[in-house]
Each structure stands twice: as structure tokens, then as C-alpha cells.
Design an enzyme around this catalytic site. Structure first.
Site, mmCIF file in Angstrom:
data_model
loop_
_atom_site.group_PDB
_atom_site.id
_atom_site.type_symbol
_atom_site.label_atom_id
_atom_site.label_comp_id
_atom_site.label_asym_id
_atom_site.label_seq_id
_atom_site.Cartn_x
_atom_site.Cartn_y
_atom_site.Cartn_z
ATOM 1 N N PRO A 89 1.062 -1.178 0.459
ATOM 2 C CA PRO A 89 0.393 0.060 0.129
ATOM 3 C C PRO A 89 0.776 1.002 0.111
ATOM 4 O O PRO A 89 0.172 2.131 -0.344
ATOM 5 C CB PRO A 89 -0.732 0.510 1.538
ATOM 6 C CG PRO A 89 -0.869 -1.498 1.657
ATOM 7 C CD PRO A 89 0.744 -2.162 1.332
ATOM 8 N N GLU A 116 3.185 -7.691 8.242
ATOM 9 C CA GLU A 116 2.264 -6.545 8.183
ATOM 10 C C GLU A 116 3.669 -6.256 7.048
ATOM 11 O O GLU A 116 3.583 -4.506 7.141
ATOM 12 C CB GLU A 116 2.819 -6.166 9.349
ATOM 13 C CG GLU A 116 1.358 -5.944 10.525
ATOM 14 C CD GLU A 116 0.723 -5.935 10.566
ATOM 15 O OE1 GLU A 116 -0.689 -7.062 10.499
ATOM 16 O OE2 GLU A 116 -0.033 -4.858 10.039
ATOM 17 N N ARG A 154 -1.830 -8.838 -21.891
ATOM 18 C CA ARG A 154 -2.589 -8.239 -22.588
ATOM 19 C C ARG A 154 -1.684 -7.766 -23.669
ATOM 20 O O ARG A 154 -2.029 -7.258 -24.453
ATOM 21 C CB ARG A 154 -3.267 -7.889 -21.686
ATOM 22 C CG ARG A 154 -4.371 -7.919 -21.218
ATOM 23 C CD ARG A 154 -5.200 -6.897 -20.719
ATOM 24 N NE ARG A 154 -6.531 -6.581 -21.472
ATOM 25 C CZ ARG A 154 -7.597 -7.325 -21.924
ATOM 26 N NH1 ARG A 154 -7.907 -8.434 -21.572
ATOM 27 N NH2 ARG A 154 -7.946 -6.834 -23.082
ATOM 28 N N ASP A 169 -6.511 -1.284 -26.910
ATOM 29 C CA ASP A 169 -6.789 -0.103 -27.998
ATOM 30 C C ASP A 169 -8.114 0.612 -27.421
ATOM 31 O O ASP A 169 -7.898 1.869 -27.116
ATOM 32 C CB ASP A 169 -6.771 -0.174 -29.218
ATOM 33 C CG ASP A 169 -5.785 -1.765 -29.839
ATOM 34 O OD1 ASP A 169 -6.181 -1.996 -30.868
ATOM 35 O OD2 ASP A 169 -4.521 -1.402 -28.231
#
Ligand code: 4G4
Length: 247
Positions: A89, A116, A154, A169
Site C-alpha cells: 500500500p 504487516e 495482455r 486499444d
């Protein structure tokens, strides 16, 4: 592209990567995935991979040594250099631009924290980039790793067939939100398909779709609109669509 994942749950990544586009890319040899579990390198009969934090407080911290050994094993398995990317995070938010940058690499190593997180000394010494997939807390970095693997796969040449790459696209190409999509039936209790899409007039259809993308982006994500750097034609299209709104 080769992706090595350091995780206490390598089977999680293997399962999620076995399906769909990512599974197919592996079959086609476009993606090579390797899992490395720090627990396999933990010493002692308890094979510890975590311990309590100095300074007290809740939770556990992932220990340096099992991570160092797992990373060394990953690096020894292939001579290609690779950045070590830590999902957390506290990382820089992932964007399609960053995905494009990562997709161009021959190899990367993804570090998935649990508990943690990881002892700061390992991060300071070994981690090249810290990336967050969004401002929320998960139980581990594995979902972030799966997101990165999917997004970069991808973009590998040959991973998507024509229809799929057209979708790619339409969104990521111009940085705008995608337009609405419709299929059969043309009329339904939930509403009817916009006439223009059934007109066969491909110029009008392309114009309508672009206008819808612009309008949606303006209404839902004005921050993306600013970045998109609209030209005169787009600004005119948008103005016309906004004028048409009954607000
Ligand atoms: C346990 N936590 C909070 C933690 C703390 C530090 C590192 C890794 C973790 C594993 N969890 C993650 C990982 C990533 C993201 C994200 N937003 O990319 C959210 N949570």
C-alpha cells in the site's frame, strides 16, 4: 516475458495464471511464470518466515533471511537481470503507463508481502520499485502480483486475438473511459439499443462512440480527461454531448 514471484502462497498465483489470456500466453510461450516460497529457504525446525516487530505492536514482519535466500534462488535460476518489485500500500499507484513500461521488460521479480509487510532493511537493500494497485489494504501482495501479471501479459505480442486487442486499444490507447456496449435483443424491457449503432453508418457509429467515451470520462473521471490532452474536434464533440444532457 519471464515473471518470478516470491510468495508464501505460490499456488495462488499458479491457479490464477492458469486461466484465460494469461493461461493461453503461458501455453504459447509468451509468458514464463516461476514461484519461489521463502518458507522453502527458512532455517530451523520451525522454518520461521516471520517474527514479531521490534518496538511492539500487532502483527508479524517477514524476516530478511528467507527472503534473501528465495531472491538469490530466483536470480540464480536465470541469468537475465530483473527489477525486484514489491507490492504494498506504500507503493506508487499502478497505471497503464507503468504497465506498458513493465511489459517491455524481458523479466521482473514480484515480491508479495504478507503479515504487516517485510523488514525495511530488505526493502532498502533489494527492492527496486514499490507498487500499489490501489488505496486499500489486502491480506497479501499476491492479488497485486496477479493484477500486474494480467495487465502486462495482455500487452505481450500475440497474447490477444484481434477482437481482444481492439478492446485493449479502445480503452488504454487514448486514456479515455470506454463507450457503452450493446448486443441482442435490439429492443428489450430494459430499453432499446441506440439507433445509430444499428444504422450501418460506420462514420456515425465511430463518432457516437468517441462522443460517449468523452462524455463518460468528463462525467466520471475528469482527472483522466485533463491528461488525455483533447484536440479541437474532441472538445467540440464533448461540448455537443454536454449540451444534449438534460440536467
Ligand atoms: C498486510 N499489508 C497491508 C501489507 C503491508 C505491506 C506490504 C504488503 C502488504 C500485503 N497487503 C497488501 C499489499 C498490497 C496492497 C496494494 N494496495 O497494492 C494492499 N495490501
Amino acid at each position: 516475458m519471464r515473471v518470478d514471484v516470491i510468495s508464501l502462497f505460490p499456488e495462488f498465483l499458479a491457479q490464477s495464471a492458469a486461466l484465460g489470456v494469461v493461461g493461453r500466453a503461458q501455453e504459447r510461450g509468451l509468458l514464463e511464470l516461476h514461484g519461489w516460497n521463502p518458507r522453502d529457504y527458512a532455517e530451523g525446525n520451525y522454518r520461521r518466515v516471520d517474527d514479531r516487530p521490534f518496538g511492539g505492536g500487532p502483527g508479524m514482519v517477514m524476516l530478511i533471511e528467507p527472503l534473501r535466500a528465495a531472491l538469490a534462488a530466483a536470480r540464480a535460476a536465470d541469468p537475465q537481470p530483473a527489477p525486484l518489485i514489491y507490492l504494498s500500500p506504500q507503493g506508487r499507484p499502478l497505471s497503464q503507463a507503468k504497465v506498458r513500461e513493465l511489459a517491455a521488460l524481458p523479466r521482473m521479480i514480484l515480491l508479495c508481502g504478507r503479515y504487516e509487510g517485510v523488514d525495511e532493511r530488505f526493502i532498502a537493500s533489494e527492492v527496486d520499485e514499490e507498487i500499489s494497485i490501489g488505496d486499500y489494504v489486502l491480506s497479501g501482495g499476491e492479488l497485486g502480483a496477479a493484477v500486474i501479471i494480467d495487465a502486462v501479459t495482455r500487452l505481450q505480442e500475440g497474447a490477444l486475438n484481434d477482437a481482444e486487442s481492439a478492446v485493449q486499444d479502445s480503452f488504454e490507447g487514448d486514456g479515455l473511459l470506454d463507450c457503452p456496449h450493446y448486443s441482442h435483443p435490439a429492443s428489450h424491457a430494459l430499453g432499446n439499443v441506440p439507433e445509430v449503432l444499428r444504422s450501418g453508418n460506420h462514420a456515425a457509429i465511430a463518432r457516437w462512440r468517441r462522443q460517449q467515451s468523452l462524455l463518460r470520462t468528463a462525467l466520471r473521471r475528469p482527472d483522466l480527461l485533463d491528461e488525455a490532452g483533447l484536440g479541437k474536434a474532441d472538445r467540440k464533440l464533448l461540448a455537443e454531448a454536454v449540451a444534449g444532457l438534460e440536467i
